[in-house]
Design a protein around this motif. Sequence first.
Motif, PDB file in Angstrom:
ATOM      1  N   MET A   1      64.347 -23.452  41.643  1.00  0.00           N
ATOM      2  CA  MET A   1      63.285 -22.567  40.954  1.00  0.00           C
ATOM      3  C   MET A   1      63.547 -22.624  39.701  1.00  0.00           C
ATOM      4  N   THR A   2      62.567 -22.816  38.651  1.00  0.00           N
ATOM      5  CA  THR A   2      62.800 -22.812  37.297  1.00  0.00           C
ATOM      6  C   THR A   2      62.265 -21.560  36.858  1.00  0.00           C
TER       7      THR A   2
ATOM      8  N   ALA B   1      54.542 -12.289  45.867  1.00  0.00           N
ATOM      9  CA  ALA B   1      54.954 -13.721  45.848  1.00  0.00           C
ATOM     10  C   ALA B   1      56.424 -14.196  45.710  1.00  0.00           C
ATOM     11  N   GLY B   2      57.223 -13.079  45.020  1.00  0.00           N
ATOM     12  CA  GLY B   2      58.512 -13.239  44.532  1.00  0.00           C
ATOM     13  C   GLY B   2      58.752 -14.286  43.465  1.00  0.00           C
ATOM     14  N   VAL B   3      57.791 -14.199  42.537  1.00  0.00           N
ATOM     15  CA  VAL B   3      57.974 -15.204  41.263  1.00  0.00           C
ATOM     16  C   VAL B   3      58.196 -14.131  40.235  1.00  0.00           C
TER      17      VAL B   3
ATOM     18  N   VAL C   1      58.426 -12.818  32.283  1.00  0.00           N
ATOM     19  CA  VAL C   1      59.289 -14.026  32.927  1.00  0.00           C
ATOM     20  C   VAL C   1      59.283 -14.189  34.303  1.00  0.00           C
ATOM     21  N   ILE C   2      58.915 -15.564  34.754  1.00  0.00           N
ATOM     22  CA  ILE C   2      58.671 -15.704  36.384  1.00  0.00           C
ATOM     23  C   ILE C   2      59.655 -16.878  36.773  1.00  0.00           C
ATOM     24  N   GLU C   3      59.838 -16.967  38.096  1.00  0.00           N
ATOM     25  CA  GLU C   3      60.428 -18.144  38.669  1.00  0.00           C
ATOM     26  C   GLU C   3      59.492 -18.789  39.337  1.00  0.00           C
ATOM     27  N   ALA C   4      58.998 -20.258  39.181  1.00  0.00           N
ATOM     28  CA  ALA C   4      58.096 -20.803  39.938  1.00  0.00           C
ATOM     29  C   ALA C   4      58.786 -22.230  40.226  1.00  0.00           C
ATOM     30  N   ALA C   5      58.219 -22.952  41.405  1.00  0.00           N
ATOM     31  CA  ALA C   5      58.760 -24.168  41.906  1.00  0.00           C
ATOM     32  C   ALA C   5      58.867 -25.160  40.938  1.00  0.00           C
ATOM     33  N   ASP C   6      57.432 -25.228  40.014  1.00  0.00           N
ATOM     34  CA  ASP C   6      57.259 -26.176  39.221  1.00  0.00           C
ATOM     35  C   ASP C   6      56.143 -25.645  38.111  1.00  0.00           C
ATOM     36  N   LEU C   7      56.043 -26.748  37.052  1.00  0.00           N
ATOM     37  CA  LEU C   7      54.916 -26.283  36.201  1.00  0.00           C
ATOM     38  C   LEU C   7      53.660 -26.065  36.839  1.00  0.00           C
TER      39      LEU C   7
ATOM     40  N   PRO D   1      58.833 -23.422  30.102  1.00  0.00           N
ATOM     41  CA  PRO D   1      60.188 -23.302  30.662  1.00  0.00           C
ATOM     42  C   PRO D   1      61.105 -22.978  29.771  1.00  0.00           C
ATOM     43  N   PHE D   2      62.202 -22.089  30.444  1.00  0.00           N
ATOM     44  CA  PHE D   2      63.425 -21.753  29.802  1.00  0.00           C
ATOM     45  C   PHE D   2      64.280 -22.964  29.691  1.00  0.00           C
ATOM     46  N   ALA D   3      65.183 -23.511  29.167  1.00  0.00           N
ATOM     47  CA  ALA D   3      65.817 -24.697  28.726  1.00  0.00           C
ATOM     48  C   ALA D   3      67.208 -24.392  29.876  1.00  0.00           C
TER      49      ALA D   3
END
Length: 116
Positions: free
Chosen positions: A1-2, A38-40, A85-91, A113-115
């Motif tokens: 996750m990004t 959703a856990g993001v 700030v979220i964590e997502a599977a993709d853009l 996205p964070f680097a």
Amino acid sequence: MTQYLLSVYQPDGPIPEPDVLAAIGADLDALNTDMRSAGVWVFSNGLLPPTSATTLRPSPESRGDVLITDGPFAEGKEHLGGFTVIEAADLDEALEWGRRMATATTLPIEVRPFAG
């Protein structure tokens, strides 16, 4: 996750009327609940007005010197008003959450996205 930063940009000027803010707040609360479910969701917060900001700018003439000024660095007609700030599977997933945030806040949302 990004991890992605969802930045809320709001126009300079007067704050909307209380009934308008209440509706936006309710929509944003519902979105944050959905993000948590959703856990993001990682973190979010609003910011004080740009007049509360202090900008630190390194001096190009003297290494190590830093110029301190009141207010934001850039002049513009809008400013960073808050973020999530979220964590997502993709853009694509991050953009969908950003779309929902733009709808809830009625403001532009930058998704980045964070680097690393």
